[in-house]
Design an enzyme around this catalytic site. Structure first.
Site: not given
Ligand code: TYM
Length: 332
Positions: A112, A195, A198
């Site tokens: 992230k 995976k 979003k």
């Protein structure tokens, strides 16, 4: 009764199929025979920028979807994280027990923060897993039902809980991750090596539970498979087909070998058509129930207030014990 605790971020608007099959479905099942605590983690959501009005709406929408998916406030405690101030309070204590290097090794943080860039990466994003440690330990959870991507966060929770217990005396239950092998990782329909997520998936790779059935059907029909025609579960050579089989198997209850038999000699088109129908059949009542909860925000908010009251009773007791063990003078 064993305790379970888990959380979901409100940021995505609609939950996707990975959230549901990897986690929420297990939450529903674990209401049986367990003392279950489930929350919408709005404190975690603000580790990346959020529009206030959107956050408020998506927090209610997340709660509505959890109810629509089958959480029953009579059988579990459903609440919003920021309604229980003890989460932030215990997180501070856990911040002071976690090594900087230890936190730096969290792979979700590395991913992230790479995406946010040095300027956009907040200290909150760095300590995100430590807030999650507090979430879990406050409820003395035995099990934490999550998808594979959260395993490392449950592992660090165990480590820090053991550290606290050995330094200050037995205080916290050491939690176990509860991850079902079959659905631990649901893959992106366009890129079945990553995976479904979003943030990482293209819109075509994600099935959003609140999307129109037509939209989801189109995505399923254009899912990436392989150049063969055989419908066989083989995650190495046929990751796309295997992912579709996993999804169909979990939603229908038919085992994967059963499905392999059923589709022997049939092409990928048949599998995709059936899967689109099954997903639509599941999503339709889910969408209707979500809409009903969203149309009555007063009822929703009072359900969440009751959940927060129940959660606080447990959380306050654990926090008081932890504060005492650490050596804080009790406030008279
Ligand atoms: P979040 O909001 O990203 O995801 C919610 C749950 O969905 C699971 N999941 C998946 N499972 C299988 N396949 C996928 N493609 C997939 N994508 C998502 C996640 O593993 C998760 O279980 N940090 C957590 C929220 C959290 C939490 C907690 C969880 C905060 N505090 C305490 C457990 C205990 C998160 O961001 O999940």
């Amino acid at each position: 009764r064993p305790r379970v605790l888990s959380g979901i971020q409100p940021t995505s608007g609609s939950f996707h199929l990975g959230n549901y099959l990897g986690a929420v479905r297990q939450w529903v099942d674990l209401q049986e025979g367990h003392d279950a605590f489930y929350m919408v983690v709005d404190l975690h959501a603000i580790t990346v920028p959020q529009d206030p009005a959107e956050l408020r709406k998506s927090t209610r929408l997340a709660a509505a979807q959890l109810l629509a998916a089958g959480l029953d406030p009579q059988r579990c405690t459903l609440f919003v994280q920021s309604h229980v101030p003890e989460h932030a309070q215990l997180a501070w204590v856990m911040n002071c027990l976690t090594g900087f290097g230890e936190a730096s090794r969290m792979t979700q943080f590395k991913d992230k923060s790479a995406k946010q860039g040095a300027e956009g990466t907040t200290v909150g994003l760095f300590t995100y897993p430590i807030l999650q440690i507090a979430d879990i330990l406050l409820y003395q959870a035995d099990r934490v039902p999550v998808g594979e991507d959260q395993r490392q966060h449950v592992e660090i929770t165990r480590d820090v809980a053991e550290r606290f217990n050995s330094r200050y005396g037995r205080t916290f239950t050491i939690p176990q991750p509860y991850i079902l092998k079959e659905t631990a990782k649901i893959y992106d329909l366009q890129e079945p090596s990553i995976k479904m997520s979003k943030s990482a998936s293209s819109p075509k790779g994600i099935i959003n539970l609140l999307d129109e059935p037509k939209v989801s059907a189109k995505k399923i029909k254009s899912a990436v498979t392989d150049t063969e025609t055989e419908i066989r579960f083989d995650v190495v050579d046929k990751p796309g087909v295997s992912n579709l089989l996993t999804i169909l198997s979990t939603l229908t209850g038919a085992s994967v070998p059963e499905l392999e038999n059923r589709y022997a000699g049939k092409g990928y088109g048949a599998l995709k058509t059936d899967l689109a129908e099954v997903v639509a059949g599941w999503a339709e009542p889910f969408r209707a129930r979500t809409r009903e909860y969203m149309e009555d925000p007063e009822t929703l908010d009072s359900l969440l207030a009751e959940g927060a009251d129940k959660a606080r009773t447990v959380a306050a007791e654990t926090l008081a014990e932890a504060y005492d063990k650490v050596g804080f003078v009790p406030a008279k």
